[in-house]
Design an enzyme around this catalytic site. Structure first.
Site, short mmCIF file in Angstrom:
data_model
loop_
_atom_site.label_atom_id
_atom_site.label_comp_id
_atom_site.label_asym_id
_atom_site.label_seq_id
_atom_site.Cartn_x
_atom_site.Cartn_y
_atom_site.Cartn_z
N HIS A 188 0.93 -1.19 -0.01
CA HIS A 188 0.16 0.06 0.05
C HIS A 188 1.05 1.15 -0.19
CE1 HIS A 188 -3.19 2.70 1.08
NE2 HIS A 188 -3.93 1.86 0.69
N ASP A 226 -7.98 -5.48 0.17
CA ASP A 226 -8.42 -6.16 -0.88
C ASP A 226 -8.13 -7.67 -0.64
OD1 ASP A 226 -9.69 -4.17 -2.58
OD2 ASP A 226 -7.90 -3.52 -3.12
N1 ACO Z 1 4.27 -7.72 -4.79
C1 ACO Z 1 5.42 -7.66 -5.11
N2 ACO Z 1 6.32 -6.50 -4.69
C2 ACO Z 1 5.57 -5.57 -4.54
C3 ACO Z 1 4.24 -5.53 -4.34
C4 ACO Z 1 3.37 -6.59 -4.32
N3 ACO Z 1 1.96 -6.70 -4.17
N4 ACO Z 1 4.02 -4.19 -3.88
C5 ACO Z 1 5.08 -3.56 -3.83
N5 ACO Z 1 6.03 -4.15 -4.04
C6 ACO Z 1 7.51 -3.80 -4.33
C7 ACO Z 1 7.72 -2.84 -5.74
O1 ACO Z 1 8.11 -3.77 -6.60
C8 ACO Z 1 8.78 -2.23 -5.07
O2 ACO Z 1 10.02 -3.08 -5.02
P1 ACO Z 1 11.35 -2.25 -5.37
O3 ACO Z 1 11.63 -1.21 -4.15
O4 ACO Z 1 12.47 -3.33 -5.30
O5 ACO Z 1 11.39 -1.47 -6.65
C9 ACO Z 1 8.58 -1.88 -3.73
O6 ACO Z 1 7.76 -3.00 -3.21
C10 ACO Z 1 7.64 -0.48 -3.51
O7 ACO Z 1 6.34 -0.80 -4.33
P2 ACO Z 1 5.83 0.53 -5.19
O8 ACO Z 1 5.19 -0.06 -6.24
O9 ACO Z 1 6.83 1.52 -5.24
O10 ACO Z 1 4.91 1.03 -4.25
P3 ACO Z 1 3.44 1.90 -4.40
O11 ACO Z 1 3.13 2.60 -3.10
O12 ACO Z 1 3.82 2.80 -5.61
O13 ACO Z 1 2.42 0.89 -4.90
C11 ACO Z 1 0.53 -0.46 -4.83
C12 ACO Z 1 1.40 0.65 -4.24
C13 ACO Z 1 0.24 -0.06 -6.03
C14 ACO Z 1 -0.35 -0.75 -3.77
C15 ACO Z 1 1.54 -1.87 -4.82
O14 ACO Z 1 1.95 -2.10 -3.49
C16 ACO Z 1 0.78 -2.88 -5.51
O15 ACO Z 1 0.85 -2.99 -6.84
N6 ACO Z 1 0.08 -3.74 -4.67
C17 ACO Z 1 -0.46 -5.04 -5.74
C18 ACO Z 1 -1.74 -4.38 -6.05
C19 ACO Z 1 -2.83 -4.11 -4.81
O16 ACO Z 1 -3.14 -5.14 -4.01
N7 ACO Z 1 -3.58 -2.87 -4.80
C20 ACO Z 1 -4.67 -2.57 -3.93
C21 ACO Z 1 -4.14 -1.32 -3.22
S1 ACO Z 1 -5.06 -0.86 -1.74
C22 ACO Z 1 -6.31 -0.19 -2.69
O17 ACO Z 1 -5.89 0.71 -3.64
C23 ACO Z 1 -7.85 -0.27 -2.38
#
Ligand code: ACO
Length: 436
Positions: free
Chosen positions: A309, A369
């Site tokens: 998140h 979620d």
């Molecule tokens: N699985 C694997 N790796 C992940 C995940 C994941 N679900 N989420 C984040 N990471 C990793 C990224 O690859 C990144 O790694 P790095 O630093 O080595 O490059 C690091 O964690 C940071 O992630 P970001 O994408 O920069 O975080 P951001 O805040 O931009 O994204 C998000 C947040 C979109 C929710 C992301 O965690 C994600 O895609 N999660 C899966 C989708 C999801 O569950 N979305 C629902 C969110 S809640 C809502 O909106 C209601």
């Protein structure tokens, strides 16, 4: 509140400086006002994804992502989930206070009064393919409310704004149920206003003319909980979209439609659908390691859906409440037993991921979620309707944020800047003179 603290930003090449005021809110990190930056230094800030940018003032919802705290109008989500109802939470989000009994009675009467939708909208539904994605239909239908309800579109009239809010909250369940019925090929049900908000919705979703309708109080309780937990979440992607659309003066139904379109994405609300697909694909605990390896592999676009998140870097309190609800309610819901194996895989996945260095180092925890689809499946709601359920719950948050924005003296059209990295200025070349 503007403090007497400032931050000085200096261009180390020219020596030019600007003093930026620090502004404090009730809770949370203070912000630096950078309005004076461009006039003083000729520069903008650059923050793709708005990870470090506050876009507005708001009094509605507060999140402390490090401590896993979520407050609606100051009230902890845990207390609201335990003691309140969705409609009461709607009142709280819209008007700032918990309603007194008389206020609540007047409010719920208003919502009931607007529960039907114009018959023309049902004709519209008939124009969609039966296999259309429900979210695609919802975007279209909610945007189309603006073509049926002309008498609440004056955004500068406070009474129109409130009327639009009532209409959005009242009509979302009817539209969601109509979409569901159309998808199943069953007749639409009209709302029955003597029923409570959630009961009424469930009747519209599940009742068929050929059978008597009964819904268990546990099912109503479970859905009420889901709606409360999803009702608002400060400046998330879809809410920011609603505000951005609203900043141009667009009507509220058009703004909410923009929010619904944004919610649909799998990185946002669409994750609830993606989680169930992922858990089904994993199938058994023995396959978890393979999926975790994929999630950690930077060459693989796969992410662990329902994990991570932007704001919560500790647990998401909503996920904790839904996990507990799965424990408490699955056994009592009609289709709960069928979901038990999936719930087991989900819990096992959570345990393994939370002890894995990759997830620990990046503070990746289950979000709202991750477990919500298990409850929704146990309520017999089809997977393609999951994000519609989220949108129905969040519509009050969107409209409350839109109403707040409309009276904010600082509100201006939302218009970010950019760092241009394209071609430098050049002259047009005639077609005949261009090289292949
Ligand atoms: N699985 C694997 N790796 C992940 C995940 C994941 N679900 N989420 C984040 N990471 C990793 C990224 O690859 C990144 O790694 P790095 O630093 O080595 O490059 C690091 O964690 C940071 O992630 P970001 O994408 O920069 O975080 P951001 O805040 O931009 O994204 C998000 C947040 C979109 C929710 C992301 O965690 C994600 O895609 N999660 C899966 C989708 C999801 O569950 N979305 C629902 C969110 S809640 C809502 O909106 C209601």
């Amino acid at each position: 509140m503007v403090t007497n603290r400032t931050v000085t930003i200096t261009d180390n090449t020219t020596g030019d400086t600007v003093e930026c005021p620090i502004i404090e809110g009730t809770h949370g990190a203070p912000v630096i006002s950078i309005k004076g930056l461009y006039p003083a230094l000729g520069m903008f800030t650059h923050d793709p994804g708005f990870g470090a940018t506050s876009s507005c003032n708001s009094t509605i919802t507060y999140i402390d992502g490090d401590k896993g705290i979520l407050l609606y109008r100051g009230y902890p989500i845990e207390q609201l989930a335990e003691k309140s109802s969705y409609l009461e939470v709607c009142y709280l989000l819209l008007f700032g206070e918990l309603p007194a009994p008389e206020e609540f009675a007047r409010f719920s009467a208003k919502i009931r009064q607007h529960s039907m939708v114009h018959e023309g909208m049902r004709t519209m539904i008939g124009g969609y393919r039966q296999d259309a994605h429900p979210m695609g239909m919802l975007v279209g239908l909610v945007g189309s409310l603006s073509t049926f309800y002309h008498d609440s579109l004056d955004i500068n009239d406070p009474e129109h704004r409130v009327l639009s809010a009532y209409r959005v909250i009242a009509k979302m369940p009817t539209l969601a149920a109509d979409i569901y019925k159309y998808h199943l090929g069953q007749p639409f049900n009209y709302p029955v206003n003597s029923l409570g908000y959630v009961n009424n919705f469930m009747r519209m979703m599940y009742a068929v003319p050929a059978e008597p309708f009964q819904i268990s109080p546990t099912a109503v309780k479970a859905l009420e909980l889901m709606l409360i937990l999803h009702a608002d979440h400060e400046q998330n992607t879809s809410t920011s979209t609603v505000r951005l659309a609203g900043s141009s003066g667009a009507n509220p139904f058009a703004c909410i439609a923009a929010g619904i379109a944004t919610l649909w994405g799998p990185a946002h609300g669409g994750a609830n659908e993606a989680v169930i697909h992922m858990l089904n694909e994993i199938g058994e605990a023995k396959n978890i390691a393979r999926f975790l390896d994929r999630a950690k592999d930077k060459d693989d676009p796969f992410r662990l859906m329902g994990f991570g998140h932007r704001v919560y870097k500790n647990f998401d309190p909503r996920a904790t409440i839904i996990r507990q609800a799965c424990h408490d309610l699955l056994g009592e819901l009609d289709a709960g037993a069928q979901q038990a194996p999936l719930f087991e895989v989900a819990q096992e996945l959570e345990q393994i991921a939370l002890s894995d260095d990759y997830f620990k180092e990046r503070n990746l925890y289950p979000n709202v979620d991750f477990y919500s689809g298990i409850i929704l499946s146990a309520l017999n709601i089809t997977v393609n309707m999951f994000t519609v359920m989220f949108a129905m719950a969040r519509s009050v948050g969107w409209i409350a944020q839109w109403m707040e924005m409309m009276v904010d003296a600082e509100q201006r059209i939302g218009r970010p800047r950019q760092l241009y990295t394209g071609a430098a200025k050049r002259d047009y070349v005639l077609k005949r003179d261009r090289e292949d």
